[in-house]
Design a protein around this motif. Sequence first.
Motif, short mmCIF file in Angstrom:
data_model
loop_
_atom_site.label_atom_id
_atom_site.label_comp_id
_atom_site.label_asym_id
_atom_site.label_seq_id
_atom_site.Cartn_x
_atom_site.Cartn_y
_atom_site.Cartn_z
N UNK A 124 0.78 -1.23 0.00
CA UNK A 124 0.00 0.00 0.00
C UNK A 124 0.81 1.27 0.00
N UNK A 125 2.13 1.16 0.03
CA UNK A 125 2.99 2.34 0.03
C UNK A 125 3.80 2.40 -1.26
N UNK A 126 3.92 3.61 -1.82
CA UNK A 126 4.66 3.79 -3.07
C UNK A 126 6.13 4.05 -2.76
N UNK A 127 7.00 3.42 -3.55
CA UNK A 127 8.43 3.58 -3.37
C UNK A 127 9.11 3.60 -4.73
N UNK A 128 10.00 4.57 -4.93
CA UNK A 128 10.75 4.66 -6.18
C UNK A 128 11.84 3.59 -6.17
N UNK A 129 11.83 2.72 -7.19
CA UNK A 129 12.78 1.60 -7.23
C UNK A 129 13.63 1.59 -8.50
N UNK A 130 13.49 2.61 -9.32
CA UNK A 130 14.30 2.67 -10.54
C UNK A 130 14.11 3.98 -11.25
N UNK A 131 14.99 4.25 -12.22
CA UNK A 131 14.86 5.49 -12.99
C UNK A 131 15.64 5.36 -14.29
N UNK A 132 15.33 6.27 -15.23
CA UNK A 132 16.04 6.34 -16.50
C UNK A 132 15.82 7.74 -17.08
N UNK A 133 16.79 8.22 -17.85
CA UNK A 133 16.70 9.55 -18.45
C UNK A 133 17.12 9.48 -19.92
N UNK A 134 16.56 10.39 -20.72
CA UNK A 134 16.95 10.53 -22.12
C UNK A 134 17.14 12.01 -22.41
N UNK A 135 18.22 12.35 -23.09
CA UNK A 135 18.47 13.72 -23.52
C UNK A 135 18.57 13.72 -25.04
N UNK A 136 17.73 14.50 -25.68
CA UNK A 136 17.72 14.55 -27.13
C UNK A 136 18.87 15.37 -27.68
N UNK A 137 19.45 14.92 -28.78
CA UNK A 137 20.55 15.61 -29.45
C UNK A 137 20.15 15.82 -30.90
N UNK A 138 20.04 17.07 -31.30
CA UNK A 138 19.68 17.37 -32.68
C UNK A 138 20.75 18.26 -33.31
N UNK A 139 21.23 17.83 -34.49
CA UNK A 139 22.19 18.63 -35.23
C UNK A 139 23.58 18.67 -34.62
N UNK A 140 23.92 17.70 -33.73
CA UNK A 140 25.25 17.69 -33.12
C UNK A 140 26.19 16.81 -33.92
N UNK A 141 27.45 17.19 -33.92
CA UNK A 141 28.45 16.42 -34.64
C UNK A 141 28.91 15.25 -33.79
N UNK A 142 29.45 14.23 -34.47
CA UNK A 142 29.92 13.04 -33.77
C UNK A 142 31.02 13.38 -32.77
N UNK A 143 31.82 14.40 -33.07
CA UNK A 143 32.94 14.76 -32.19
C UNK A 143 32.51 15.33 -30.87
N UNK A 170 18.71 10.18 -29.42
CA UNK A 170 18.53 10.31 -27.99
C UNK A 170 19.69 9.66 -27.26
N UNK A 171 20.09 10.24 -26.14
CA UNK A 171 21.17 9.68 -25.33
C UNK A 171 20.61 9.26 -23.98
N UNK A 172 20.63 7.97 -23.73
CA UNK A 172 20.07 7.43 -22.49
C UNK A 172 21.12 7.41 -21.39
#
Length: 256
Positions: A124-143, A170-172
């Motif tokens: 009956x209680x909520x608990x955070x047990x994991x996470x993940x993030x994504x940051x979008x990359x548009x128009x960036x060079x490989x370097x 996207x960069x996870x």
Amino acid sequence: MAQKNNIQFSIREYRPTDQHVIMSLFRDGILEHVYPAFFKAMGNPDHVGIALSVCMAGYVLGGSSYFQALLFGSAWAGLIYYCCLDIYEGYMMRRLSTDMANVQASYLENPDNGFWVAEADINGQSKVVGMVAVMGKRGEEEGERFEDWNGGVTGGGSELAQDAGEGGYGEMSHLIVVFSWRRKNLGSQLTRKALDFCKERGFARLVLDVSAPQTAAISLYQKFGFVQTASHCDTHANRWFAKLAKINVMRMEKLI
């Protein structure tokens, strides 16, 4: 809502009230790689030879003392452990002072970025047990990649890289699951969430960086079809620490 062993969990977007718990989860998730990295480094043939030489030196200098041999060997092992700790702790502190310092501004205020937590319903209680993030990359060079680990050094070209300009990518990062909740398919669902988000945003692929000691994570990514496209051994740490720790960082990618 997914269910495992009569315990339910769901994946939802980050809320400001999650800040304290995800900071703790992030610290624990990064620092848990120190011991695997240490044992991997100590098993390196070069380090094994040095360890034996150091022990022998202690034995001779101590007048055939086994205690002195053990003391010298322990000092060498302690140095390797410190190098591994410095690298992961340094990475952790950099992220805590940049994107993790304000998750709301870094991720949720940009439609190309996302941050999610896995929340379990336990008795009956909520608990955070994991996470993940994504940051979008548009128009960036490989370097411009690998910036978090070594200031912009790439490991070479990639056949997948030619799709970078076609919708960006996207960069996870920050895929972390509480230890007691592993092997319950939660890591897979968080990865799937990141992939679905990237598909919705029209990204051509999802990329991530992972260090070699993270064997379980690497296996998970390979199961999803990620392939290694580059690697390096440089970090923001002292270059001698990096050489002793021998931590290899891999770039893995998956076309969407």
